[in-house]
Write a protein that holds these residues in place. Sequence first.
Motif, PDB file in Angstrom:
ATOM      1  N   GLU A  32     -66.302 -37.903  -0.971  1.00 19.52           N
ATOM      2  CA  GLU A  32     -65.954 -36.807  -1.887  1.00 19.52           C
ATOM      3  C   GLU A  32     -67.201 -36.084  -2.381  1.00 19.52           C
ATOM      4  O   GLU A  32     -68.110 -36.685  -2.945  1.00 19.52           O
ATOM      5  N   LEU A  33     -67.259 -34.779  -2.130  1.00 17.33           N
ATOM      6  CA  LEU A  33     -68.356 -33.898  -2.528  1.00 17.33           C
ATOM      7  C   LEU A  33     -69.714 -34.398  -2.014  1.00 17.33           C
ATOM      8  O   LEU A  33     -70.733 -34.259  -2.684  1.00 17.33           O
ATOM      9  N   GLN A  34     -69.718 -34.963  -0.828  1.00 16.36           N
ATOM     10  CA  GLN A  34     -70.946 -35.376  -0.147  1.00 16.36           C
ATOM     11  C   GLN A  34     -70.998 -34.714   1.221  1.00 16.36           C
ATOM     12  O   GLN A  34     -69.981 -34.611   1.908  1.00 16.36           O
ATOM     13  N   ALA A  35     -72.172 -34.259   1.588  1.00 16.25           N
ATOM     14  CA  ALA A  35     -72.327 -33.586   2.878  1.00 16.25           C
ATOM     15  C   ALA A  35     -72.045 -34.556   4.013  1.00 16.25           C
ATOM     16  O   ALA A  35     -72.344 -35.749   3.907  1.00 16.25           O
ATOM     17  N   PRO A  36     -71.464 -34.071   5.119  1.00 14.25           N
ATOM     18  CA  PRO A  36     -71.203 -34.941   6.270  1.00 14.25           C
ATOM     19  C   PRO A  36     -72.472 -35.638   6.746  1.00 14.25           C
ATOM     20  O   PRO A  36     -73.530 -35.045   6.827  1.00 14.25           O
ATOM     21  N   GLY A  37     -72.351 -36.930   7.033  1.00 11.34           N
ATOM     22  CA  GLY A  37     -73.479 -37.696   7.524  1.00 11.34           C
ATOM     23  C   GLY A  37     -74.342 -38.330   6.458  1.00 11.34           C
ATOM     24  O   GLY A  37     -75.286 -39.062   6.777  1.00 11.34           O
ATOM     25  N   THR A  38     -74.038 -38.073   5.184  1.00 13.96           N
ATOM     26  CA  THR A  38     -74.863 -38.619   4.095  1.00 13.96           C
ATOM     27  C   THR A  38     -74.203 -39.809   3.417  1.00 13.96           C
ATOM     28  O   THR A  38     -74.749 -40.339   2.452  1.00 13.96           O
ATOM     29  N   TYR A  39     -73.044 -40.226   3.876  1.00 18.58           N
ATOM     30  CA  TYR A  39     -72.348 -41.346   3.252  1.00 18.58           C
ATOM     31  C   TYR A  39     -71.799 -42.274   4.340  1.00 18.58           C
ATOM     32  O   TYR A  39     -71.645 -41.881   5.492  1.00 18.58           O
ATOM     33  N   GLN A  40     -71.522 -43.488   3.951  1.00 18.90           N
ATOM     34  CA  GLN A  40     -70.970 -44.465   4.883  1.00 18.90           C
ATOM     35  C   GLN A  40     -69.474 -44.224   5.064  1.00 18.90           C
ATOM     36  O   GLN A  40     -68.741 -44.124   4.083  1.00 18.90           O
ATOM     37  N   ARG A  41     -69.061 -44.132   6.292  1.00 22.62           N
ATOM     38  CA  ARG A  41     -67.642 -43.914   6.597  1.00 22.62           C
ATOM     39  C   ARG A  41     -66.962 -45.262   6.788  1.00 22.62           C
ATOM     40  O   ARG A  41     -67.073 -45.896   7.832  1.00 22.62           O
ATOM     41  N   HIS A  42     -66.248 -45.691   5.754  1.00 21.40           N
ATOM     42  CA  HIS A  42     -65.516 -46.954   5.851  1.00 21.40           C
ATOM     43  C   HIS A  42     -64.302 -46.811   6.757  1.00 21.40           C
ATOM     44  O   HIS A  42     -63.880 -47.781   7.384  1.00 21.40           O
ATOM     45  N   TYR A  43     -63.728 -45.609   6.788  1.00 22.24           N
ATOM     46  CA  TYR A  43     -62.509 -45.366   7.554  1.00 22.24           C
ATOM     47  C   TYR A  43     -62.773 -44.247   8.567  1.00 22.24           C
ATOM     48  O   TYR A  43     -62.865 -43.079   8.191  1.00 22.24           O
ATOM     49  N   ARG A  44     -62.902 -44.597   9.846  1.00 22.68           N
ATOM     50  CA  ARG A  44     -63.257 -43.607  10.867  1.00 22.68           C
ATOM     51  C   ARG A  44     -62.049 -42.802  11.326  1.00 22.68           C
ATOM     52  O   ARG A  44     -62.179 -41.631  11.685  1.00 22.68           O
ATOM     53  N   ASN A  45     -60.875 -43.424  11.344  1.00 25.02           N
ATOM     54  CA  ASN A  45     -59.643 -42.740  11.724  1.00 25.02           C
ATOM     55  C   ASN A  45     -58.474 -43.553  11.173  1.00 25.02           C
ATOM     56  O   ASN A  45     -58.680 -44.582  10.507  1.00 25.02           O
ATOM     57  N   VAL A  46     -57.264 -43.104  11.453  1.00 25.02           N
ATOM     58  CA  VAL A  46     -56.081 -43.757  10.903  1.00 25.02           C
ATOM     59  C   VAL A  46     -56.009 -45.224  11.313  1.00 25.02           C
ATOM     60  O   VAL A  46     -55.792 -46.116  10.478  1.00 25.02           O
ATOM     61  N   PHE A  47     -56.186 -45.481  12.598  1.00 27.85           N
ATOM     62  CA  PHE A  47     -56.028 -46.842  13.098  1.00 27.85           C
ATOM     63  C   PHE A  47     -57.146 -47.755  12.583  1.00 27.85           C
ATOM     64  O   PHE A  47     -56.902 -48.910  12.228  1.00 27.85           O
ATOM     65  N   HIS A  48     -58.369 -47.231  12.531  1.00 28.11           N
ATOM     66  CA  HIS A  48     -59.475 -48.011  11.999  1.00 28.11           C
ATOM     67  C   HIS A  48     -59.261 -48.304  10.519  1.00 28.11           C
ATOM     68  O   HIS A  48     -59.612 -49.390  10.029  1.00 28.11           O
TER      69      HIS A  48
END
Length: 249
Positions: A32-48
């Motif tokens: 939320e309100l962070q530029a793409p690539g600057t935060y850890q993506r815990h959820y990559r897609n629906v299935f993940h």
Amino acid sequence: MDFLMSGLAACGACLFTNPLEVVKTRMQLQGELQAPGTYQRHYRNVFHAFITIGRVDGLAALQKGLAPALLYQFLMNGIRLGTYGLAEAGGYLHTAEGTLSPVRSAAAGALAGVMGAYLGSPIYMVKTHLQAQAASEIAVGHQYKHQIFPPQSWKVALAAAMVSGIAVVLAMTPFDVVSTRLYNQPTDAQGKGLMYRGLLDALLQTARTEGIFGMYKGLGASYFRLGPHTILSLFFWDQLRMLYYTYTK
């Protein structure tokens, strides 16, 4: 009775689709309100997201917020489908010649949807708070630790009403994203320190910091949820109406 059957039908559908609502909520709050690539993506897609939530939070976490979700569905869809059913039964959707009027039908559906979403808005906020709660290693968004009705719950009713009036998923998703964030934003007792000043500000901030793709977070979960939920709601509604009219005649 139309209101009761409509609400029960929506609750039946919610039992099957609430896990997708949990996934959608978390994906929309991620980064939320962070530029793409600057935060850890815990959820990559629906299935993940399904696998991650089940592994870290436990399988029961996929049904988080089920109680307020059921209550919300009962109120919103009970009012929405029930009101539309009453309008249909009263002949308000037909012209003087007896043919169905697309304009009247669309207007009745939109009005019923807005009424349902507005009245169910406080419960939707509680649902969002509960569904966002997660273990610290996969937590996204503000983590509320309560199960009460927040004092600002009615302030975001307009956002929920706008979401309910948009039928196409691609058009609805940006409003759905900011609606989730409006519901989940932290506030103090004086109502100060809010991250967003309103719906338009949330849209602008999200687009400016996260780009166009930030407006469509959770699109997959929304897409996979919308079809089954609509089909199941109408199926249960039709079956309940058949049972009711069979045993009351």
